[in-house]
Design an enzyme around this catalytic site. Structure first.
Site, PDB file in Angstrom:
ATOM      1  N   ASP A  52       0.866  -1.167   0.000  1.00 42.13           N
ATOM      2  CA  ASP A  52       0.000   0.000   0.000  1.00 42.13           C
ATOM      3  C   ASP A  52       0.912   1.229   0.000  1.00 42.13           C
ATOM      4  OD1 ASP A  52      -2.337   1.714   0.618  1.00 42.13           O
ATOM      5  OD2 ASP A  52      -1.364   1.867   2.575  1.00 42.13           O
ATOM      6  N   THR A  89       1.701   3.599   4.463  1.00 39.15           N
ATOM      7  CA  THR A  89       2.558   2.419   4.553  1.00 39.15           C
ATOM      8  C   THR A  89       3.980   2.744   4.094  1.00 39.15           C
ATOM      9  OG1 THR A  89       0.658   0.962   4.225  1.00 39.15           O
ATOM     10  CG2 THR A  89       2.840   0.021   3.805  1.00 39.15           C
ATOM     11  N   ARG A 147      -7.981  13.342   6.233  1.00 37.87           N
ATOM     12  CA  ARG A 147      -7.637  11.953   5.908  1.00 37.87           C
ATOM     13  C   ARG A 147      -8.783  11.008   6.270  1.00 37.87           C
ATOM     14  NH1 ARG A 147      -5.424   8.061   2.761  1.00 37.87           N
ATOM     15  NH2 ARG A 147      -4.508   6.371   3.964  1.00 37.87           N
ATOM     16  N   SER A 178      -2.442   0.925  -4.885  1.00 38.61           N
ATOM     17  CA  SER A 178      -2.882   2.097  -4.138  1.00 38.61           C
ATOM     18  C   SER A 178      -4.218   2.616  -4.642  1.00 38.61           C
ATOM     19  CB  SER A 178      -1.837   3.211  -4.255  1.00 38.61           C
ATOM     20  OG  SER A 178      -2.285   4.400  -3.652  1.00 38.61           O
ATOM     21  N   ASN A 179      -4.953   3.244  -3.723  1.00 38.01           N
ATOM     22  CA  ASN A 179      -6.145   3.999  -4.096  1.00 38.01           C
ATOM     23  C   ASN A 179      -5.798   5.215  -4.947  1.00 38.01           C
ATOM     24  OD1 ASN A 179      -8.151   2.450  -2.865  1.00 38.01           O
ATOM     25  ND2 ASN A 179      -8.060   3.578  -0.935  1.00 38.01           N
ATOM     26  N   LYS A 213     -10.193   0.029  -2.640  1.00 39.03           N
ATOM     27  CA  LYS A 213      -9.981  -0.948  -1.581  1.00 39.03           C
ATOM     28  C   LYS A 213     -10.899  -0.612  -0.401  1.00 39.03           C
ATOM     29  CE  LYS A 213      -5.508  -0.023  -1.387  1.00 39.03           C
ATOM     30  NZ  LYS A 213      -4.115  -0.100  -0.907  1.00 39.03           N
ATOM     31  N   SER A 260       0.525  -3.455   4.472  1.00 40.14           N
ATOM     32  CA  SER A 260      -0.217  -2.220   4.716  1.00 40.14           C
ATOM     33  C   SER A 260      -0.207  -1.907   6.204  1.00 40.14           C
ATOM     34  CB  SER A 260      -1.665  -2.346   4.232  1.00 40.14           C
ATOM     35  OG  SER A 260      -2.374  -1.133   4.424  1.00 40.14           O
ATOM     36  N   ASN A 301      -2.726   0.085   7.194  1.00 42.29           N
ATOM     37  CA  ASN A 301      -4.136   0.416   7.369  1.00 42.29           C
ATOM     38  C   ASN A 301      -4.935  -0.839   7.696  1.00 42.29           C
ATOM     39  OD1 ASN A 301      -4.136   3.339   6.532  1.00 42.29           O
ATOM     40  ND2 ASN A 301      -3.256   2.437   4.689  1.00 42.29           N
ATOM     41  N   PHE A 322      -8.139  -1.534   7.650  1.00 36.69           N
ATOM     42  CA  PHE A 322      -9.164  -1.915   6.679  1.00 36.69           C
ATOM     43  C   PHE A 322      -8.543  -2.586   5.466  1.00 36.69           C
ATOM     44  CE2 PHE A 322      -7.862   2.013   4.646  1.00 36.69           C
ATOM     45  CZ  PHE A 322      -8.058   1.772   3.294  1.00 36.69           C
ATOM     46  N   ASP A 323      -7.373  -2.105   5.060  1.00 35.85           N
ATOM     47  CA  ASP A 323      -6.679  -2.617   3.879  1.00 35.85           C
ATOM     48  C   ASP A 323      -6.111  -4.000   4.160  1.00 35.85           C
ATOM     49  OD1 ASP A 323      -5.694  -2.479   1.287  1.00 35.85           O
ATOM     50  OD2 ASP A 323      -3.986  -1.201   1.812  1.00 35.85           O
TER      51      ASP A 323
END
Length: 248
Positions: A9, A13, A40, A115-116, A148, A172, A174, A176-177
């Protein structure tokens, strides 16, 4: 099956999203801490909302919309050009200090980013940070038009790199990720930069809970979704040894 591909990510990250704080604080003096964190939080929320609604917009648009929202909660207004410059700070985010060294240590593996971020954001970011020579691919969810943790976003990795999900270690910070990638079928390493114990100490300090602490509670902890990562490490530098342990 042995790990052949390590996919990172980007935001949070390899790159420190908190490094926008300087640009935000200069533009909105006295409100920098609040705007940095809520921006964010709302940015990620908008990726999930747009995915659920089936109303995709690229990540730059989402980043701008979430900044507009955050500034608006304070009743502030700003010149459009100023807001665009703040959004552009995502193109020059700071690397985490150990990121480049970790990628060098992993050079025997195929390395990529998922990545988003939209290509118009990721390309200048990766070039600016000097990571391009280490990466086989920089994959944006823009190709799938969904964010994601939707499985279609993670499916871009095997589609692009011609590998099996079980051959991938996804990295990652994150929660959630990490959960989304584990659910998809990747091996997952979560970078834990704020330990549960450290967070509890912050929350129990007795003082008011500020926006930075709230961000750490909501976005920098493991999610309770039943898809725990395969490993939790406190630094990207722990990854070479971890990947070696997953070879069997």
């Amino acid at each position: 099956m042995a790990i052949k591909v390590v996919v990172f990510d980007a935001y949070g990250t390899l790159y420190d999203v908190q490094s926008v704080a300087g640009a935000v604080g200069t533009a909105f003096q006295g409100h920098g801490a609040y705007i940095t964190q809520v921006w964010r939080l709302k940015q990620l929320e908008y990726t999930w909302l747009r995915s659920l609604m089936g109303r995709y917009e690229d990540f730059r648009s989402i980043t701008r919309d979430s900044l507009d929202y955050t500034v608006g909660t304070l009743g502030l207004t700003a010149d459009e050009a100023l807001l665009d410059r703040i959004v552009d700070s995502y193109n020059t985010l700071s690397l985490y200090p150990e990121a480049a060294e970790a990628l060098v240590a992993l050079r025997e593996y195929r390395l990529a980013i998922l990545s988003n971020g939209s290509p118009s954001m990721l390309d200048p970011l990766v070039q600016h940070s000097g990571l391009s020579p280490y990466l086989e691919a920089v994959i944006s969810v823009d190709a799938a038009k969904v964010y994601k943790p939707d499985p279609r976003a993670y499916a871009l990795v095997p589609d692009r790199l011609g590998c099996e999900p079980r051959e991938v270690l996804f990295v990652s910070s994150n929660g959630f990720d990490a959960a989304g990638a584990r659910s998809f079928g990747f091996k997952v390493a979560r970078i834990e930069r704020v330990t549960p114990g450290g967070l509890r100490q912050e929350l129990r300090s007795g003082g008011p809970i500020g926006p930075a602490t709230m961000f750490r509670a909501l976005r920098m902890q493991a999610e309770a979704l039943g898809y725990a990562p395969d490993a939790v490490v406190n630094s990207l530098l722990a990854l070479p040894r971890l990947v070696e342990s997953l070879k069997g």
